[in-house]
Every structure is written in structure tokens, then in C-alpha cells.
Design a protein around this motif. Structure first.
Motif, PDB file in Angstrom:
ATOM      1  N   ALA A  45      27.556 -16.442  45.434  1.00  0.00           N
ATOM      2  CA  ALA A  45      27.803 -15.931  46.790  1.00  0.00           C
ATOM      3  C   ALA A  45      26.522 -15.376  47.392  1.00  0.00           C
ATOM      4  O   ALA A  45      26.299 -15.466  48.608  1.00  0.00           O
ATOM      5  N   ARG A  99      29.973 -27.718  54.132  1.00  0.00           N
ATOM      6  CA  ARG A  99      30.289 -26.832  53.016  1.00  0.00           C
ATOM      7  C   ARG A  99      29.177 -26.924  51.974  1.00  0.00           C
ATOM      8  O   ARG A  99      28.683 -28.016  51.685  1.00  0.00           O
ATOM      9  N   GLY A 101      24.523 -17.778  49.476  1.00  0.00           N
ATOM     10  CA  GLY A 101      25.175 -18.359  50.645  1.00  0.00           C
ATOM     11  C   GLY A 101      26.160 -19.470  50.361  1.00  0.00           C
ATOM     12  O   GLY A 101      26.612 -20.149  51.298  1.00  0.00           O
ATOM     13  N   ASP A 142      29.764 -21.245  49.542  1.00  0.00           N
ATOM     14  CA  ASP A 142      31.114 -20.904  50.003  1.00  0.00           C
ATOM     15  C   ASP A 142      32.208 -21.405  49.078  1.00  0.00           C
ATOM     16  O   ASP A 142      33.377 -21.087  49.285  1.00  0.00           O
ATOM     17  N   HIS A 143      31.864 -22.225  48.056  1.00  0.00           N
ATOM     18  CA  HIS A 143      32.912 -22.735  47.176  1.00  0.00           C
ATOM     19  C   HIS A 143      32.358 -23.044  45.796  1.00  0.00           C
ATOM     20  O   HIS A 143      31.145 -23.173  45.608  1.00  0.00           O
ATOM     21  N   ASN A 161      42.940 -19.430  47.998  1.00  0.00           N
ATOM     22  CA  ASN A 161      41.543 -19.865  48.100  1.00  0.00           C
ATOM     23  C   ASN A 161      41.295 -21.206  47.427  1.00  0.00           C
ATOM     24  O   ASN A 161      40.165 -21.703  47.445  1.00  0.00           O
ATOM     25  N   GLU A 192      34.814 -14.285  48.144  1.00  0.00           N
ATOM     26  CA  GLU A 192      35.101 -15.178  49.270  1.00  0.00           C
ATOM     27  C   GLU A 192      34.663 -16.610  48.975  1.00  0.00           C
ATOM     28  O   GLU A 192      34.219 -17.335  49.875  1.00  0.00           O
ATOM     29  N   LEU A 193      34.820 -17.003  47.730  1.00  0.00           N
ATOM     30  CA  LEU A 193      34.543 -18.372  47.323  1.00  0.00           C
ATOM     31  C   LEU A 193      35.846 -19.144  47.256  1.00  0.00           C
ATOM     32  O   LEU A 193      36.795 -18.716  46.580  1.00  0.00           O
ATOM     33  N   SER A 194      35.918 -20.252  47.969  1.00  0.00           N
ATOM     34  CA  SER A 194      37.067 -21.127  47.807  1.00  0.00           C
ATOM     35  C   SER A 194      36.837 -22.014  46.585  1.00  0.00           C
ATOM     36  O   SER A 194      35.723 -22.132  46.071  1.00  0.00           O
ATOM     37  N   GLY A 250      28.340 -25.596  47.960  1.00  0.00           N
ATOM     38  CA  GLY A 250      28.901 -24.938  46.800  1.00  0.00           C
ATOM     39  C   GLY A 250      28.188 -25.340  45.527  1.00  0.00           C
ATOM     40  O   GLY A 250      27.138 -25.984  45.541  1.00  0.00           O
TER      41      GLY A 250
END
Length: 410
Positions: free
Chosen positions: A44, A12, A47, A49-50, A142, A86-88, A14
Motif C-alpha cells: 500500500a 489498476r 501506491g 491498490d490490489h 474487497n 484498502e487493498l482489493s 497491484g
């Protein structure tokens, strides 16, 4: 014959979210949705993701018996905006300590001064707060984790504690969070004094036994960069070294380690060296099979119109306050695109110190110690694990950690 290595989940990547406008003070006026969207679009776009987010505790619970819904709703709105990209989200609960400032409610200060860690009424108030906030954020699909707070051991010594009280405090709050939000990862966050300072009242065992995975924060201004400069082997491998200490300290050989904070602070890492530092540091730590993920500190720079922050805090972002991607952001994006998880095995260096059982010996593994120096020297030839002397002959344990050779201490 050694057992095959288990397949590793994808790493992951972020960022710790620092708003580009107004730092965290923007929450006092309810941050404009379009400004937050612009920030999340930045992240985002490279690239990630969180994000890890930081609601401010005293603004939500200004009185021990009052938990305000309005700032909670603002937090939920922030989480929903992250979902658009689409970010957790991982939510820290007790802020607590941020960028050299401590945010504490008045009901633990001044004439009401009492320790967060030992006073029973304060602890009861915190249980109620953690329960409420964890329940609220768990309503968002999310959200994947809650952390008790950011580097809560920074709140000592202003809030006196003992090792026993520190452990009990964290365990009580982790239990409360798990009961309130059982689907979420529940985590404990401590800065590196818990690994390196012999008398510190938060112990390494808490890092590796409390919560669902271990978190580490790697900052080379702790003295590491003074050993060999911004691109020296001790500096660029410090993140990997902390992940290894954590993996070796855990009784569970498969417990993941989240590099929850790492950055390129000035002047330790000059601006012209920062991209190379990012590439080398991430290249080394990504080779560690224990690594769960990397979360950069931080998303955006701090506006210099805000006063009294340490100088290094202003320029830690991946993006400027005007949303320009900095060289570190471009380098991080390239690493995300190009990285591959390791599949081979590696040797391990035996450490005579068992940090779980002997926290008073933490100085023997601190940066610049004989053990650290030996590890850094051997690490230059490739990935290198750490194993305690008590585990050095445990074949099943070594197999689980992907260790094929045990090297004697130097």
C-alpha cells in the motif's frame, strides 16, 4: 468522422502476493497476522491498490470428498487483512502451478493418476472445490475477482488433454464460479505458450472468449530478451505486444486485457537495468487502451534458505524479505504517481494470422517471427495496434479500438 474514444477507467496497479516469510509454505502454520500486515503495508505504501493471492489447492481439498474449512478461514483472514490497507483482492483457485512447482492432491497422483482436464471424477471434484471457494471469498467486499488457477496450462503434459477437453474444462469451472459468486469477475489464466506454440492444447480463443476479461503473463525469459538484450525494443515492448495480440484476437473490440503477471527476471534483466526496464516497459504498455491493469510478480523476494527454486525466482520481489523497497519498487511507485491514460488514436499493423481461427499458425506471431519483428520496428515510433486481415476494413471495429490508420503487413 471517427467516433470519439470512450473514456477509459483508471488503471489498476497491484502485486502478486508472495509472503515475505516462508513463501506459501507459511500457510501450513497459519501465517502470523502481524507479518501479513507488514507485507501489505509495504505494498500500500508504494501506491498499489490490489493483490492477487494463491491458496494451495491440495491443502484445502486433500481428498476429493473433503474440503477443509480451516485453510479457507485462513484465506478469509488474509483477505480481511488486505482490507485494512484498502487493498482489493483477486483469488486464484487451483494451485496448481507456482514458481516452477506443481501442487496437486494425492488423489490425482501416484496410483490414482488421472488427468485434471479429462477425468470426469476429477472434474466433478474440481467443480465442488471451485463452487465452495468462490462462495466463501465472495463474502468479502474487497474481493473483486477469482481466477481458475495460475497458468493452468503448465499442468500439461503431466495431465494429458486435448484442445476440446481444455476448453470444456475451463468453461465448466467458469460456469461454476459464476454461479457461486456472480458479482465477481471470473477469469482464466494461461502462460504464453497458448499464444506462441502451434501445437499447444490450450488455444488463444480460450483466452479471449472464456472469463470476463483476458489475462496475459509477460515474461521476457521466453526468448524475447535474447533478441535484443535487456533494454532492446523487443524486450521492453513484449508486454504491450501480448496485450495487443489479445485485443486483436478477441471478437469484442472493447474486451479489457489484464497484464496479470509481469516482472524483471534475472539474468535476462540485470539488476542495474531493472529500473529502466520497468519505466520503459510500463510506459509502452500503459499507452495501450485495452489495458485493464498491471499486477507485478511479485510482492516480496524468496528467502534463500528455501531450496530448489530456479535462481531467478529468488529476486523477483518489489521488496526484500526484510521489507526494503528495491529500485524496481521505487520505479513502479513513480510510474503510478505520474502515469496518464492515453486519449489519442493510433495506427494498426495488419496480421495475416487469425489466432482464434488458426491456432496452428501461432509460430508466425511468436517472438522473432517476421510479424513480430515488423511490429517491434514500427512500434519504436509510437503506439501501434494489431488488427487481423479480416477486421482491417471494419470501420466500426477500428473506431472502437481507437485505430485511425491500417498499415499493410511487411
Amino acid at each position: 468522422m471517427p467516433l470519439p474514444l470512450p473514456s477509459s477507467p483508471p488503471l489498476r496497479f497491484g502485486a502478486n502476493y508472495v509472503p515475505s516469510s516462508g513463501w506459501f509454505y507459511g500457510a501450513l502454520d497459519r501465517a502470523a497476522a502481524d507479518a501479513v500486515r507488514r507485507d501489505f503495508e509495504d505494498l500500500a505504501g508504494i501506491g498499489l491498490d490490489h493483490v492477487r493471492v494463491f491458496p494451495i489447492w491440495p491443502w484445502i481439498q486433500p481428498n476429493r470428498s473433503l474440503i477443509r474449512q480451516a485453510p479457507i478461514d485462513d484465506l478469509l483472514g488474509l483477505i480481511d487483512l488486505a482490507a485494512e490497507f484498502e487493498l482489493s483482492v483477486s483469488v486464484d483457485l487451483i494451485q496448481g502451478h507456482l514458481s516452477s512447482f506443481d501442487f496437486l492432491p494425492s488423489w490425482v497422483l501416484t496410483w490414482h493418476r488421472r488427468s485434471l482436464f479429462t477425468d470426469p471424477e476429477v472434474r466433478a471434484g474440481l467443480v465442488a472445490y471451485v463452487d465452495r471457494l468462490a462462495r466463501e471469498v465472495a463474502t468479502r467486499a474487497n474481493v473483486f475477482a477469482v481466477t481458475l488457477g495460475n497458468e493452468v496450462n503448465n499442468l500439461y503434459p503431466a495431465n494429458p488433454t486435448t484442445p476440446e477437453a481444455s476448453t470444456a474444462w475451463a468453461a465448466e469451472l467458469i460456469d461454476a464460479a459464476r454461479a457461486a459468486a456472480p458479482r465477481l469477475l471470473t477469469l482464466h489464466s494461461l502462460y504464453d505458450a497458448t499464444w506462441y506454440e502451434p501445437g499447444h492444447p490450450f488455444h488463444p480463443a480460450d483466452n479471449v472468449e472464456l472469463g470476463d476479461l483476458t489475462t496475459v503473463h509477460s515474461w521476457v525469459f521466453n526468448g524475447v530478451s535474447a533478441l535484443d538484450g535487456p533494454l532492446g525494443p523487443a524486450t521492453v515492448t513484449h508486454a504491450d505486444y501480448l496485450v495487443e495480440l489479445a485485443a486483436a484476437t478477441s471478437a469484442d473490440p472493447t474486451r479489457p486485457v489484464w497484464l496479470q503477471e509481469v516482472g524483471a527476471p534475472r539474468p535476462d534483466i540485470p539488476e542495474h537495468d531493472a529500473p529502466e526496464f520497468v519505466r520503459r516497459m510500463l510506459g509502452d504498455v500503459i499507452a495501450n487502451p485495452a489495458l485493464w491493469g498491471v499486477t507485478w510478480w511479485c510482492s516480496h523476494d524468496l528467502d534463500r534458505s528455501l531450496a530448489d527454486f530456479p535462481e531467478r525466482e529468488y529476486d523477483l520481489g518489489l521488496f526484500t524479505v526484510d521489507h526494503v523497497a528495491k529500485p524496481v519498487a521505487r520505479e513502479l511507485a513513480a510510474v503510478i504517481r505520474e502515469h496518464r491514460r492515453p486519449t489519442g488514436r493510433r495506427p494498426a499493423l495488419v496480421c495475416e494470422v487469425d489466432l482464434r481461427a488458426e491456432p496452428e499458425r501461432r509460430g508466425e506471431v511468436a517472438p522473432g517471427s517476421a510479424f513480430h519483428t515488423a511490429w517491434v520496428r514500427r512500434r519504436r515510433t509510437g503506439p501501434l495496434a494489431i488488427v487481423t486481415a479480416a477486421r482491417a476494413g471494419d470501420t466500426a471495429y477500428l473506431d472502437a479500438r481507437g485505430i485511425d490508420t491500417v498499415l499493410p503487413p511487411c
